[in-house]
Motif scaffolding. Structure first.
Motif, PDB file in Angstrom:
ATOM      1  N   HIS A  97       4.979   9.566   7.280  1.00  0.00           N
ATOM      2  CA  HIS A  97       5.899   9.379   6.152  1.00  0.00           C
ATOM      3  C   HIS A  97       6.885   8.238   6.443  1.00  0.00           C
ATOM      4  N   ILE A  98       7.448   8.209   7.632  1.00  0.00           N
ATOM      5  CA  ILE A  98       8.404   7.159   8.012  1.00  0.00           C
ATOM      6  C   ILE A  98       7.718   5.792   8.025  1.00  0.00           C
ATOM      7  N   ALA A  99       6.498   5.722   8.547  1.00  0.00           N
ATOM      8  CA  ALA A  99       5.759   4.456   8.571  1.00  0.00           C
ATOM      9  C   ALA A  99       5.504   3.952   7.153  1.00  0.00           C
ATOM     10  N   ARG A 100       5.098   4.848   6.274  1.00  0.00           N
ATOM     11  CA  ARG A 100       4.871   4.468   4.871  1.00  0.00           C
ATOM     12  C   ARG A 100       6.149   3.936   4.234  1.00  0.00           C
ATOM     13  N   LYS A 101       7.247   4.631   4.501  1.00  0.00           N
ATOM     14  CA  LYS A 101       8.537   4.241   3.941  1.00  0.00           C
ATOM     15  C   LYS A 101       8.941   2.846   4.432  1.00  0.00           C
ATOM     16  N   GLU A 102       8.770   2.590   5.722  1.00  0.00           N
ATOM     17  CA  GLU A 102       9.097   1.274   6.279  1.00  0.00           C
ATOM     18  C   GLU A 102       8.210   0.187   5.679  1.00  0.00           C
ATOM     19  N   LEU A 103       6.925   0.467   5.579  1.00  0.00           N
ATOM     20  CA  LEU A 103       6.009  -0.518   4.998  1.00  0.00           C
ATOM     21  C   LEU A 103       6.350  -0.792   3.533  1.00  0.00           C
ATOM     22  N   LYS A 104       6.662   0.253   2.825  1.00  0.00           N
ATOM     23  CA  LYS A 104       7.020   0.087   1.414  1.00  0.00           C
ATOM     24  C   LYS A 104       8.255  -0.792   1.276  1.00  0.00           C
ATOM     25  N   ALA A 105       9.236  -0.587   2.142  1.00  0.00           N
ATOM     26  CA  ALA A 105      10.461  -1.390   2.098  1.00  0.00           C
ATOM     27  C   ALA A 105      10.178  -2.848   2.464  1.00  0.00           C
ATOM     28  N   LYS A 106       9.273  -3.072   3.404  1.00  0.00           N
ATOM     29  CA  LYS A 106       8.971  -4.439   3.849  1.00  0.00           C
ATOM     30  C   LYS A 106       8.045  -5.180   2.889  1.00  0.00           C
ATOM     31  N   LEU A 107       7.320  -4.440   2.055  1.00  0.00           N
ATOM     32  CA  LEU A 107       6.353  -5.055   1.146  1.00  0.00           C
ATOM     33  C   LEU A 107       6.785  -4.928  -0.324  1.00  0.00           C
ATOM     34  N   THR A 108       8.083  -4.876  -0.584  1.00  0.00           N
ATOM     35  CA  THR A 108       8.567  -4.733  -1.961  1.00  0.00           C
ATOM     36  C   THR A 108       8.103  -5.849  -2.899  1.00  0.00           C
ATOM     37  N   PRO A 109       7.896  -7.100  -2.431  1.00  0.00           N
ATOM     38  CA  PRO A 109       7.403  -8.120  -3.377  1.00  0.00           C
ATOM     39  C   PRO A 109       6.045  -7.776  -3.996  1.00  0.00           C
ATOM     40  N   TYR A 110       5.301  -6.891  -3.336  1.00  0.00           N
ATOM     41  CA  TYR A 110       3.971  -6.534  -3.824  1.00  0.00           C
ATOM     42  C   TYR A 110       3.964  -5.195  -4.562  1.00  0.00           C
ATOM     43  N   ALA A 111       5.114  -4.661  -4.868  1.00  0.00           N
ATOM     44  CA  ALA A 111       5.218  -3.325  -5.453  1.00  0.00           C
ATOM     45  C   ALA A 111       4.438  -3.205  -6.758  1.00  0.00           C
ATOM     46  N   HIS A 112       4.383  -4.266  -7.569  1.00  0.00           N
ATOM     47  CA  HIS A 112       3.697  -4.182  -8.867  1.00  0.00           C
ATOM     48  C   HIS A 112       2.355  -4.889  -8.859  1.00  0.00           C
ATOM     49  N   SER A 113       1.901  -5.344  -7.706  1.00  0.00           N
ATOM     50  CA  SER A 113       0.638  -6.073  -7.620  1.00  0.00           C
ATOM     51  C   SER A 113      -0.555  -5.169  -7.438  1.00  0.00           C
ATOM     52  N   PHE A 114      -0.354  -3.989  -6.901  1.00  0.00           N
ATOM     53  CA  PHE A 114      -1.490  -3.143  -6.561  1.00  0.00           C
ATOM     54  C   PHE A 114      -1.716  -2.088  -7.582  1.00  0.00           C
TER      55      PHE A 114
END
Length: 170
Positions: A153-170
């Protein structure tokens, strides 16, 4: 507003719709057809008009939506289908070739984000990503299953925070 008043107002408004119709269609005959179709729809749907509101705006909305619907119908009608074995859609955007540069940049960013995640969290996350079950990860790393779930869960959260520019691309 009575039916007679409504009809009179529609007749008065038809002249003010012509510039907008010409702007949309860029052709006098098509503009006249669009105005006629707009008036017909307005007349058929007069009970949907709320008295006291802007009738001109209501008519413009009907005209714009009618134009869009007709345009989409025309595009669908003009899409040719090749009936050979390959079944290509000639006018379809699906036949365009994609450049792999965007996905290459995306993968680089994902790899960089993964490399910046602490190994304590990255290891269970990568095992889960590769298809291991929670209990298998817990056995392999010799940690409780709750800890495995928490670290993923923590890893996912960190990745999500670091990859915010791609939030609407996938």
């Amino acid at each position: 507003m009575t039916a007679l008043e409504f009809n009179y107002t529609l007749k008065e408004m038809s002249g003010s719709l012509k510039p907008f119709a010409l702007k949309l269609t860029r052709d006098m005959e098509d503009a006249n057809d669009l105005i006629q179709e707009t008036m017909l729809k307005a007349f058929k749907n007069r009970e949907k008009f709320a008295p006291g509101t802007n009738i001109k705006a209501w008519l413009y909305t009907i005209m714009k939506n009618t134009f869009i619907t007709n345009y989409q119908r025309m595009v669908r009608r003009n899409t040719f289908i090749d009936t050979t074995d390959n079944l290509h859609y000639i006018n379809s955007s699906g036949s365009s070739v994609q450049n792999d540069a965007y996905s290459s940049f995306t993968m680089e960013d994902i790899e960089q984000a993964l490399n910046n995640v602490d190994d304590v969290y990255k290891s269970p996350f990568m095992m889960y990503f590769r298809g291991f079950k929670y209990h298998e990860i817990a056995d392999k790393l010799q940690i409780p299953i709750g800890t495995v779930k928490n670290r993923i869960h923590i890893a996912r959260k960190e990745l999500k925070a670091k990859l915010t520019p791609y939030a609407h691309s996938f």
